[in-house]
Scaffold this motif. Structure first.
Motif, PDB file in Angstrom:
ATOM      1  N   LEU A 242      -6.811   9.084  -1.900  1.00  0.00           N
ATOM      2  CA  LEU A 242      -5.659   9.377  -2.344  1.00  0.00           C
ATOM      3  C   LEU A 242      -5.229   7.995  -3.030  1.00  0.00           C
ATOM      4  O   LEU A 242      -4.049   7.462  -2.654  1.00  0.00           O
ATOM      5  CB  LEU A 242      -4.402  10.025  -1.571  1.00  0.00           C
ATOM      6  N   PRO A 243      -5.759   7.777  -4.203  1.00  0.00           N
ATOM      7  CA  PRO A 243      -5.445   6.552  -4.779  1.00  0.00           C
ATOM      8  C   PRO A 243      -3.914   6.457  -5.383  1.00  0.00           C
ATOM      9  O   PRO A 243      -3.243   5.444  -5.343  1.00  0.00           O
ATOM     10  CB  PRO A 243      -6.446   6.295  -6.029  1.00  0.00           C
ATOM     11  N   GLN A 244      -3.408   7.529  -5.757  1.00  0.00           N
ATOM     12  CA  GLN A 244      -2.042   7.690  -6.114  1.00  0.00           C
ATOM     13  C   GLN A 244      -0.916   6.975  -4.929  1.00  0.00           C
ATOM     14  O   GLN A 244       0.138   6.787  -5.105  1.00  0.00           O
ATOM     15  CB  GLN A 244      -1.538   9.017  -6.665  1.00  0.00           C
ATOM     16  N   PHE A 245      -1.335   7.154  -3.645  1.00  0.00           N
ATOM     17  CA  PHE A 245      -0.568   6.556  -2.525  1.00  0.00           C
ATOM     18  C   PHE A 245      -0.514   5.095  -2.505  1.00  0.00           C
ATOM     19  O   PHE A 245       0.373   4.688  -2.044  1.00  0.00           O
ATOM     20  CB  PHE A 245      -1.152   6.990  -1.134  1.00  0.00           C
ATOM     21  N   SER A 246      -0.976   4.352  -3.475  1.00  0.00           N
ATOM     22  CA  SER A 246      -0.608   3.092  -3.581  1.00  0.00           C
ATOM     23  C   SER A 246       0.625   2.796  -4.063  1.00  0.00           C
ATOM     24  O   SER A 246       1.261   1.705  -3.681  1.00  0.00           O
ATOM     25  CB  SER A 246      -1.401   2.424  -4.881  1.00  0.00           C
ATOM     26  N   SER A 247       1.361   3.696  -4.579  1.00  0.00           N
ATOM     27  CA  SER A 247       2.931   3.531  -5.045  1.00  0.00           C
ATOM     28  C   SER A 247       3.615   3.997  -4.044  1.00  0.00           C
ATOM     29  O   SER A 247       4.992   4.175  -4.213  1.00  0.00           O
ATOM     30  CB  SER A 247       2.999   4.251  -6.431  1.00  0.00           C
TER      31      SER A 247
END
Ligand SMILES: Cc1cc2nc3c(=O)[nH]c(=O)nc-3n(C[C@H](O)[C@H](O)[C@H](O)COP(=O)(O)OP(=O)(O)OC[C@H]3O[C@@H](n4cnc5c(N)ncnc54)[C@H](O)[C@@H]3O)c2cc1C
Length: 333
Positions: A242-247
Motif C-alpha cells: 500500500l504505497p499510498q500509506f506513506s502519507s
C-alpha cells in the motif's frame, strides 16, 4: 469478514478448500484486491529484500469481524450488577498462598500433612474471604500463582497495536466486499501475518503483528509500544503493498500481552482445591470468552459436560491439564 491475502501456494491449501466447501468463505480475485488500492505484485527489489509474498487472490471468511471489547465488558458488568455482583476496581490481589483448613497457631503453618485451601485473599483493599477463588488474570496468572506453587503453563509476550490515520487509510476503509459490510474487512497480509483492523469511528486502521524471534517472553507491568518497531519492521512491508500509506501517520499506539499456552495455544481451565484457574488465552480471549466462562461455570458446579453457546457440548476436562483433549489452535493472529 476476515480477508486473508494470499499467494497461489497458500490459496491451494486444503484448509482453504475446506472453508469454501463448507460455505464459510469465498475466493476473492486478485483484480478485486487491486481495485482496493493494493499492489499485488511488489517490486522485485522490495520483494527480495523484505522476503515478501505476492497477492494472487484472497480468502474472505463470512462469520467473522470486529467487536468492541469495552462494550462487551460494560454489558456484562451491568448485567452482573443487577444480579448482585460487586466489582472492586483498582484492587490488587497480592500473591496467593494456601492456608491450613484448621489452624494450629504454630509458626510455619501450613505443614505438609495439613489440609490446605485458598481462603483469605490479601488485597490492596483489605482481606477478602472466599469459598472458591477464580483466577482469570490471564498473563498475570503466573505472577499470582508462583508463590502458591501452582504452574499456570503460560508465558506472556508483548503485542503492539499502531493506529494509522490519513486519507489513504480512510479511502481503503470504504471498500466493502459484501452487502452486509459497512467497512473494509479485517485484513491479514500475505507476509508475516501482519493484520490490519478497521476502526470505523475514526477512519483509521490498526496495524499489528504477532512477532516471535527476539521478542522475549516476559511479564511487564506497563508494556510500552515501540514506534521504531512500526517504522523499521512493519511500515516497509505495508508500504510495499500500500504505497499510498506513506502519507499516513501513526496517530496513537499501545501495547499489551498475549498470554501464550506455548503448546497448543488454547486456554487452560483447571481446578486445584478450591481454586479455579482460567488462563492461556493466546491472543483469542475475547473471541473465546463465552466458551471459557461456561467451562469455568461447569468446573465450579462439578458438571462433567459443558454446553457451549451453539448447543454443542464438550467434556469440561478437555481444557484442563490432566485430561486435556484439544487440537492446536492455528488461528492465532
Ligand atoms: C494487542 C492485542 C490485540 C488483541 N486482539 C484480540 C482479538 O482481536 N481477539 C481476541 O479474542 N483477543 C485479542 N487479544 C487478546 C485478549 O485481549 C485477551 O485474550 C483477553 O483480554 C483475555 O481476557 P482475560 O479476561 O482472560 O484477561 P485480561 O483481559 O488480561 O484481564 C486480566 C485482568 O486481571 C487483572 N489483574 C492482573 N493481576 C492482578 C492482581 N494481582 N490483582 C487484581 N487484578 C489483577 C488485570 O489488571 C486485568 O484487568 C488481543 C490482545 C492484545 C494485547
Amino acid at each position: 469478514g476476515y480477508l486473508f491475502l494470499m499467494d497461489n501456494k497458500r490459496l491451494d491449501q486444503d484448509v482453504v478448500k475446506t472453508f469454501i466447501s463448507e460455505g464459510r468463505a469465498e475466493i476473492v480475485q486478485e483484480s478485486s484486491i487491486s481495485e482496493m488500492g493494493y499492489i499485488t505484485k511488489p517490486k522485485k527489489d522490495e520483494k527480495e529484500l523484505l522476503n515478501l509474498s505476492d497477492i494472487d487472490g484472497a480468502l474472505l471468511g463470512y462469520n467473522c469481524g470486529i467487536i468492541e471489547p469495552d462494550r462487551i465488558c460494560a454489558y456484562y458488568e451491568s448485567e452482573l450488577r443487577k444480579m448482585g455482583v460487586s466489582f472492586f476496581y483498582n484492587t490488587e490481589v497480592k500473591n496467593l498462598r494456601f492456608e491450613p483448613q484448621t489452624r494450629l497457631n504454630y509458626p510455619g503453618e501450613p505443614f505438609l500433612w495439613q489440609k490446605m485451601e485458598m481462603r483469605n485473599l490479601e488485597t490492596s483493599n483489605g482481606t477478602f474471604r472466599a469459598e472458591t477463588t477464580i483466577v482469570c488474570a490471564d498473563m498475570w496468572t503466573n505472577v499470582l500463582l508462583n508463590s502458591a506453587g501452582i504452574d499456570s503453563h503460560v508465558r506472556g509476550k508483548k503485542r503492539q497495536v499502531f493506529r494509522i490515520t490519513g486519507e489513504p487509510a480512510s479511502r481503503l476503509m470504504s471498500h466493502t466486499m459484501r452487502p452486509e459490510q459497512t467497512v473494509m474487512p479485517f485484513t491479514i497480509f500475505p507476509s508475516y501475518g501482519i493484520v490490519m483492523r478497521p476502526e470505523p469511528g475514526s477512519s483509521s486502521v490498526w496495524i499489528s503483528v504477532a512477532d516471535d524471534y527476539n521478542r522475549p517472553f516476559e511479564e511487564e507491568d506497563d508494556p510500552k509500544p515501540e514506534p521504531e518497531f512500526y517504522e523499521n519492521s512493519l511500515f516497509p512491508v505495508i508500504r510495499s503493498y500500500l504505497p499510498q500509506f506513506s502519507s499516513c501517520r501513526v496517530s496513537s499506539m499501545w501495547a499489551g500481552h498475549y498470554s501464550y499456552n506455548t503448546i497448543d495455544r488454547t486456554h487452560y481451565v483447571f481446578k486445584e482445591g478450591n481454586l479455579i484457574v482460567a488462563t492461556g488465552s493466546s491472543g483469542s480471549g475475547i473471541m473465546k470468552a463465552d466458551a471459557i466462562g461456561r467451562v469455568v461455570s461447569s468446573l465450579y458446579s462439578g458438571r462433567k459436560k459443558t454446553t457451549l453457546y451453539d448447543g454443542s457440548s464438550i467434556q469440561t476436562g478437555d481444557l484442563g491439564v490432566e485430561e486435556r483433549h484439544v487440537s492446536t489452535e492455528h488461528m492465532v493472529i
